[in-house]
Design a protein around this motif. Structure first.
Motif, PDB file in Angstrom:
ATOM      1  N   GLU A 172      -4.641  -1.595  -3.989  1.00 57.04           N
ATOM      2  CA  GLU A 172      -4.775  -2.461  -5.164  1.00 57.04           C
ATOM      3  C   GLU A 172      -3.422  -2.787  -5.784  1.00 57.04           C
ATOM      4  O   GLU A 172      -3.352  -3.453  -6.813  1.00 57.04           O
ATOM      5  CB  GLU A 172      -5.653  -1.791  -6.227  1.00 57.04           C
ATOM      6  N   GLY A 173      -2.367  -2.235  -5.193  1.00 54.71           N
ATOM      7  CA  GLY A 173      -1.024  -2.565  -5.671  1.00 54.71           C
ATOM      8  C   GLY A 173      -0.429  -1.550  -6.632  1.00 54.71           C
ATOM      9  O   GLY A 173       0.647  -1.761  -7.164  1.00 54.71           O
TER      10      GLY A 173
ATOM     11  N   ARG B 164      -8.792  -9.876  -6.386  1.00 54.05           N
ATOM     12  CA  ARG B 164      -7.419 -10.019  -5.899  1.00 54.05           C
ATOM     13  C   ARG B 164      -7.169 -11.432  -5.397  1.00 54.05           C
ATOM     14  O   ARG B 164      -6.710 -11.648  -4.279  1.00 54.05           O
ATOM     15  CB  ARG B 164      -7.117  -8.999  -4.797  1.00 54.05           C
TER      16      ARG B 164
ATOM     17  N   ALA C  65       0.003  -8.425  -0.300  1.00 55.64           N
ATOM     18  CA  ALA C  65      -0.330  -7.401  -1.298  1.00 55.64           C
ATOM     19  C   ALA C  65       0.840  -7.187  -2.271  1.00 55.64           C
ATOM     20  O   ALA C  65       0.642  -7.082  -3.484  1.00 55.64           O
ATOM     21  CB  ALA C  65      -0.704  -6.100  -0.615  1.00 55.64           C
ATOM     22  N   LYS C  66       2.064  -7.132  -1.749  1.00 53.81           N
ATOM     23  CA  LYS C  66       3.220  -6.918  -2.616  1.00 53.81           C
ATOM     24  C   LYS C  66       3.473  -8.120  -3.515  1.00 53.81           C
ATOM     25  O   LYS C  66       3.849  -7.968  -4.679  1.00 53.81           O
ATOM     26  CB  LYS C  66       4.482  -6.625  -1.780  1.00 53.81           C
TER      27      LYS C  66
ATOM     28  N   SER D 241       1.030  -7.879  -6.303  1.00 59.22           N
ATOM     29  CA  SER D 241       1.441  -6.855  -7.280  1.00 59.22           C
ATOM     30  C   SER D 241       2.573  -7.364  -8.160  1.00 59.22           C
ATOM     31  O   SER D 241       2.575  -7.163  -9.375  1.00 59.22           O
ATOM     32  CB  SER D 241       1.969  -5.614  -6.571  1.00 59.22           C
TER      33      SER D 241
ATOM     34  N   VAL E 241       6.881  -1.946  -8.280  1.00 59.23           N
ATOM     35  CA  VAL E 241       6.116  -2.591  -7.204  1.00 59.23           C
ATOM     36  C   VAL E 241       6.341  -1.909  -5.853  1.00 59.23           C
ATOM     37  O   VAL E 241       5.437  -1.794  -5.047  1.00 59.23           O
ATOM     38  CB  VAL E 241       6.450  -4.101  -7.124  1.00 59.23           C
TER      39      VAL E 241
END
Ligand code: CA
Length: 234
Positions: free
Chosen positions: A23-24, A148, A161-162, A165, A187
């Motif tokens: 989920e980051g 997301r 994903a990054k 985030s 992060v």
């Protein structure tokens, strides 16, 4: 966003750590109350997920000791039926609780509510906050934290994903200049090293998806300081 999970059931702790990382979140895990209290006191977390039943010092005692020095938001996990523990937890300063077993998506939703609340969004009622906290907005940019999904002007942004985030952190703290060092630690869970340009590279890639196609810049560089996400009228 850094989160500490204090849970002695190894399988559950691993499951939570993996899920929250996806989920980051940057996740640390402690498997007992002593380690949990030590980490929570020594390091700065944005959130703590604390199991009530722990060997050694139990969750309530950890919470009581922590509240002597820190107000880090705490979500407590309690067993079904332990109403008294829940009441005591809230009295000792827990910010929310979840009864086991719980759906992972509900945990994530509650954590986002706590984050939003601790970042200064007050004055809204709890149910209102719950609904709002799962979506972050700036102009025509929208981030749905549960699904997301990022959209701008109704168009889906395909983010890694990054990148997601990074964007959610900038959006949550919109208008605030965030340094490369802070972004790297929040992060990527790394201490800034002048040799690495991971943040710059990620920001550059994010801009290509976020700003370039829309002709209006939201992500700005503040020379010598870092980056800020905000509306600017020039
Ligand atoms: Ca336990």
């Amino acid at each position: 966003m850094k989160i500490l999970v204090v849970e002695d059931e190894i399988k559950l702790a691993d499951y939570l750590a993996k899920g929250l990382a996806e989920e980051g979140f940057v996740v640390d895990v402690a498997h007992n109350g002593v380690d949990g209290l030590h980490l929570a006191s020594e390091l700065d977390y944005d959130l703590i997920v604390l199991d009530g039943m722990l060997p050694g010092i139990d969750g309530l005692a950890v919470l009581a000791a922590l509240r002597q020095t820190k107000q880090t938001p705490v979500l407590m996990l309690t067993a079904r039926g332990q109403v008294e523990d829940r009441v005591r937890g809230l009295q000792e300063g827990a910010d929310d609780y979840l009864v086991k077993p719980f759906a992972f998506s509900e945990l994530v939703a509650r954590l986002h509510v706590l984050l939003r609340r601790s970042n200064g969004a007050s004055g809204t009622s709890a149910p209102q906050a719950a609904a709002e906290a799962t979506t972050l907005r700036l102009e025509d940019l929208e981030l749905d934290l549960i699904r997301r999904r990022a959209t701008r002007a109704g168009q889906r942004l395909e983010l890694t994903a990054k990148e997601f985030s990074l964007l959610s952190l900038l959006l949550r703290r919109q208008g605030e200049v965030l340094s490369r060092t802070e972004l790297a630690s929040q992060v990527w869970d790394m201490n800034f090293d002048s040799e690495t340009n991971v943040v710059e590279v990620a920001v550059r890639r994010l801009r290509v998806k976020l700003d370039l196609p829309f002709g209006r810049t939201l992500l700005h560089t503040v020379r010598g300081m870092g980056y800020v996400l905000e509306s600017r009228t020039l």
